[in-house]
Design an enzyme around this catalytic site. Structure first.
Site, PDB file in Angstrom:
ATOM      1  N   ARG A  35       0.917  -1.325   0.047  1.00  0.00           N
ATOM      2  CA  ARG A  35       0.120  -0.093  -0.053  1.00  0.00           C
ATOM      3  C   ARG A  35       0.867   1.371   0.039  1.00  0.00           C
ATOM      4  O   ARG A  35       0.453   2.363  -0.579  1.00  0.00           O
ATOM      5  CB  ARG A  35      -0.911   0.205   1.225  1.00  0.00           C
ATOM      6  CG  ARG A  35      -2.000  -0.865   1.115  1.00  0.00           C
ATOM      7  CD  ARG A  35      -2.841  -1.029   2.191  1.00  0.00           C
ATOM      8  NE  ARG A  35      -3.947  -1.967   2.006  1.00  0.00           N
ATOM      9  CZ  ARG A  35      -4.696  -2.416   2.925  1.00  0.00           C
ATOM     10  NH1 ARG A  35      -4.590  -2.073   4.253  1.00  0.00           N
ATOM     11  NH2 ARG A  35      -5.689  -3.186   2.919  1.00  0.00           N
ATOM     12  N   LYS A 199     -19.419 -16.934   1.414  1.00  0.00           N
ATOM     13  CA  LYS A 199     -20.644 -16.726   1.906  1.00  0.00           C
ATOM     14  C   LYS A 199     -21.453 -16.142   0.804  1.00  0.00           C
ATOM     15  O   LYS A 199     -20.983 -15.188   0.412  1.00  0.00           O
ATOM     16  CB  LYS A 199     -20.725 -16.025   3.134  1.00  0.00           C
ATOM     17  CG  LYS A 199     -20.111 -16.526   4.377  1.00  0.00           C
ATOM     18  CD  LYS A 199     -20.325 -15.492   5.813  1.00  0.00           C
ATOM     19  CE  LYS A 199     -20.151 -15.834   6.820  1.00  0.00           C
ATOM     20  NZ  LYS A 199     -20.255 -14.758   7.849  1.00  0.00           N
ATOM     21  N   GLY A 355     -10.152  -9.395  -1.602  1.00  0.00           N
ATOM     22  CA  GLY A 355      -9.288  -9.897  -0.668  1.00  0.00           C
ATOM     23  C   GLY A 355      -8.423 -11.280  -1.148  1.00  0.00           C
ATOM     24  O   GLY A 355      -7.506 -11.299  -1.448  1.00  0.00           O
ATOM     25  N   GLY A 378     -13.475  -4.308  -0.141  1.00  0.00           N
ATOM     26  CA  GLY A 378     -14.633  -3.805   0.370  1.00  0.00           C
ATOM     27  C   GLY A 378     -15.228  -2.689  -0.563  1.00  0.00           C
ATOM     28  O   GLY A 378     -16.257  -2.510  -0.955  1.00  0.00           O
TER      29      GLY A 378
HETATM   30  P1  AMP Z   1     -14.608 -14.799   0.969  1.00  0.00           P
HETATM   31  O1  AMP Z   1     -13.701 -13.999   2.140  1.00  0.00           O
HETATM   32  O2  AMP Z   1     -15.881 -14.645   1.301  1.00  0.00           O
HETATM   33  O3  AMP Z   1     -14.218 -14.336  -0.251  1.00  0.00           O
HETATM   34  O4  AMP Z   1     -14.050 -16.364   1.157  1.00  0.00           O
HETATM   35  C1  AMP Z   1     -12.908 -16.775   1.067  1.00  0.00           C
HETATM   36  C2  AMP Z   1     -12.502 -17.938   1.880  1.00  0.00           C
HETATM   37  O5  AMP Z   1     -13.493 -18.882   1.568  1.00  0.00           O
HETATM   38  C3  AMP Z   1     -11.175 -18.692   1.435  1.00  0.00           C
HETATM   39  O6  AMP Z   1     -10.558 -18.427   2.769  1.00  0.00           O
HETATM   40  C4  AMP Z   1     -11.517 -20.042   1.127  1.00  0.00           C
HETATM   41  O7  AMP Z   1     -10.652 -20.815   1.918  1.00  0.00           O
HETATM   42  C5  AMP Z   1     -12.741 -20.104   1.501  1.00  0.00           C
HETATM   43  N1  AMP Z   1     -13.774 -21.208   0.830  1.00  0.00           N
HETATM   44  C6  AMP Z   1     -13.741 -21.342  -0.544  1.00  0.00           C
HETATM   45  N2  AMP Z   1     -14.421 -22.328  -0.959  1.00  0.00           N
HETATM   46  C7  AMP Z   1     -14.689 -22.790   0.311  1.00  0.00           C
HETATM   47  C8  AMP Z   1     -15.664 -24.080   0.498  1.00  0.00           C
HETATM   48  N3  AMP Z   1     -15.921 -24.792  -0.620  1.00  0.00           N
HETATM   49  N4  AMP Z   1     -15.606 -24.448   1.769  1.00  0.00           N
HETATM   50  C9  AMP Z   1     -15.320 -23.671   2.760  1.00  0.00           C
HETATM   51  N5  AMP Z   1     -14.497 -22.511   2.550  1.00  0.00           N
HETATM   52  C10 AMP Z   1     -14.128 -22.236   1.459  1.00  0.00           C
END
Ligand code: AMP
Length: 397
Positions: A35, A199, A355, A378
């Site tokens: 950054r 999520k 991220g 974000g």
């Molecule tokens: P996000 O911050 O919502 O973009 O989520 C990223 C995280 O989701 C990463 O650390 C991944 O390891 C996790 N992730 C991706 N696919 C899966 C899965 N099938 N089950 C559990 N965690 C996951």
């Protein structure tokens, strides 16, 4: 949009909101200077014009008063090293002393103010605090994309105390805005959005917005299993947000009625527990046995998604396809990254943001083989969801 290139800073004091919220180790050394590096071109332009600079930033999440571990004094050496000059430091951002220091700056000199979030007024967007800060400069430059989705005192409110022509976006902000515009407004078709991560609830708004723009949306990662269950599939103990099943159904219906291809994975790599040493198998995504969880997309999906990506002219990627941090479940994310690189080589415009997809593209050393890697997760999501950001609007207004 007023950007830094349209102004001459000769004899001017530029007050720049930068994003120096960098990670520090237990000795307060900067462990990732990305950054700070990103801000250097903006600083150099102002110095080369013959201006002086007052830098302001936040660091971490202090509770509203000074805390040594969140002091920006720890990063002065790193800024000096990257810029090749001596930056001075004000141990408060609005003290009499700080104003004495900023008002005596000569051309070529730089002052870094102490952490803005040592005052709770910063995050509250307090006008009096913003007005005080504005006294540090003749021109306001916003170059902190990572916080541009916050209407804080230093990121948005402060702009009203500068006349048009005395406020602008720095190079980091201008680059981000140009890149998002290229994807959302100046779009070469077909446009494919790849949305993954853990999520669904974090990504509902962005998926809804993208349905107005994209031809195809590819869904991967943990969030895909909520969609699979919503369609009646068996997902074992895969990630699932039970309270979002209806939302997933609505998104699927909306896509159908808008004529957008919303693709859910057809197969998955499953594991008997959340570990790189777990037993694994590859199955149809709708028939995951009880006691097993999906941790990556399978080979059929990789191929299907790859075909779509390689035929796209605009690509937005947010969120990994699986648990790419573990070597046994990284194949989907890794191959998608390489497919995006190939599409880019063939003339597509590719924006990677959020991220964990940025972490993935860096893990495979592909950052300079895609069109643009966003510096603000974000902020990028919110820009797409809302169509603008408080930090950008404030400069326009
Ligand atoms: P996000 O911050 O919502 O973009 O989520 C990223 C995280 O989701 C990463 O650390 C991944 O390891 C996790 N992730 C991706 N696919 C899966 C899965 N099938 N089950 C559990 N965690 C996951």
């Amino acid at each position: 949009m007023q950007t830094i290139d349209s102004l001459n800073f000769s004899g001017k004091r530029a007050l720049i909101r930068v994003d120096f919220n960098v990670p520090l180790n237990e000795n307060f050394d900067v462990t990732d200077n990305t950054r700070i590096k990103a801000a250097i071109p903006t600083l150099k332009k102002i110095l080369n014009d013959g201006g002086s600079i007052v830098l302001m930033s936040h660091l971490g999440r202090p509770k509203g008063g000074p805390e040594n571990k969140f002091s920006l004094k720890h990063i002065v050496n790193e800024v000096n090293k990257l810029l090749g000059t001596n930056v001075s430091f004000a141990d408060d951002c609005i003290s009499e002393n700080a104003f004495a220091q900023s008002s005596s700056l000569k051309a070529g000199e730089i002052l870094l103010l102490e952490n803005l979030r040592f005052y709770k007024e910063e995050e509250k967007g307090d006008e009096t605090f913003a007005q005080k800060l504005s006294k540090h400069g003749d021109v306001y430059v916003n170059d902190a994309f990572g916080t541009a989705h916050r209407a804080h005192a230093s990121t948005a409110v402060i702009a009203k105390f500068f006349k048009p022509g005395s406020k602008c976006l720095g190079y980091v902000m201008a680059g981000e805005v140009a890149s998002i515009n290229k994807v959302l407004n100046d779009t070469q078709k077909p446009f494919t959005a790849i949305i993954g991560g853990a999520k669904v609830s974090d990504k509902i708004l962005i998926i809804e917005q993208l349905m107005n723009k994209a031809d195809t949306i590819l869904i991967g990662g943990g969030m895909a299993f909520t969609f699979v269950k919503a369609m009646g599939g068996s997902i074992g103990k895969s990630l699932c947000e039970e309270d979002r099943l209806e939302t997933a159904r609505e998104l699927l219906n909306k896509a159908k009625s808008k004529g957008v291809n919303l693709f859910i994975p057809s197969d998955a790599i499953i594991a008997d527990n959340f570990s790189n040493d777990a037993k694994t198998n590859e199955v149809n995504i709708e028939t995951i046995p009880d006691g097993w969880m999906g941790l990556d997309i399978g080979r059929k999906t990789i191929e299907q998604f790859g075909e779509v990506i390689k035929n796209s002219k605009t690509i937005l990627w947010n969120g990994p396809m699986g648990v790419f941090e573990m070597s046994n479940f990284e194949k989907g994310t890794k191959q998608i990254a390489f497919d995006i690189v190939e599409a880019t080589k063939n003339g597509a415009y590719s924006l990677i943001g959020g991220g964990d997809s940025v972490a993935a593209i860096n893990k495979y050393a592909l950052a300079n083989k895609v069109s643009y890697v966003s510096t603000g997760g974000g902020a990028l999501l919110e820009y797409i969801e809302q169509g603008s950001l408080p930090g950008v609007k404030a400069i326009e207004g």
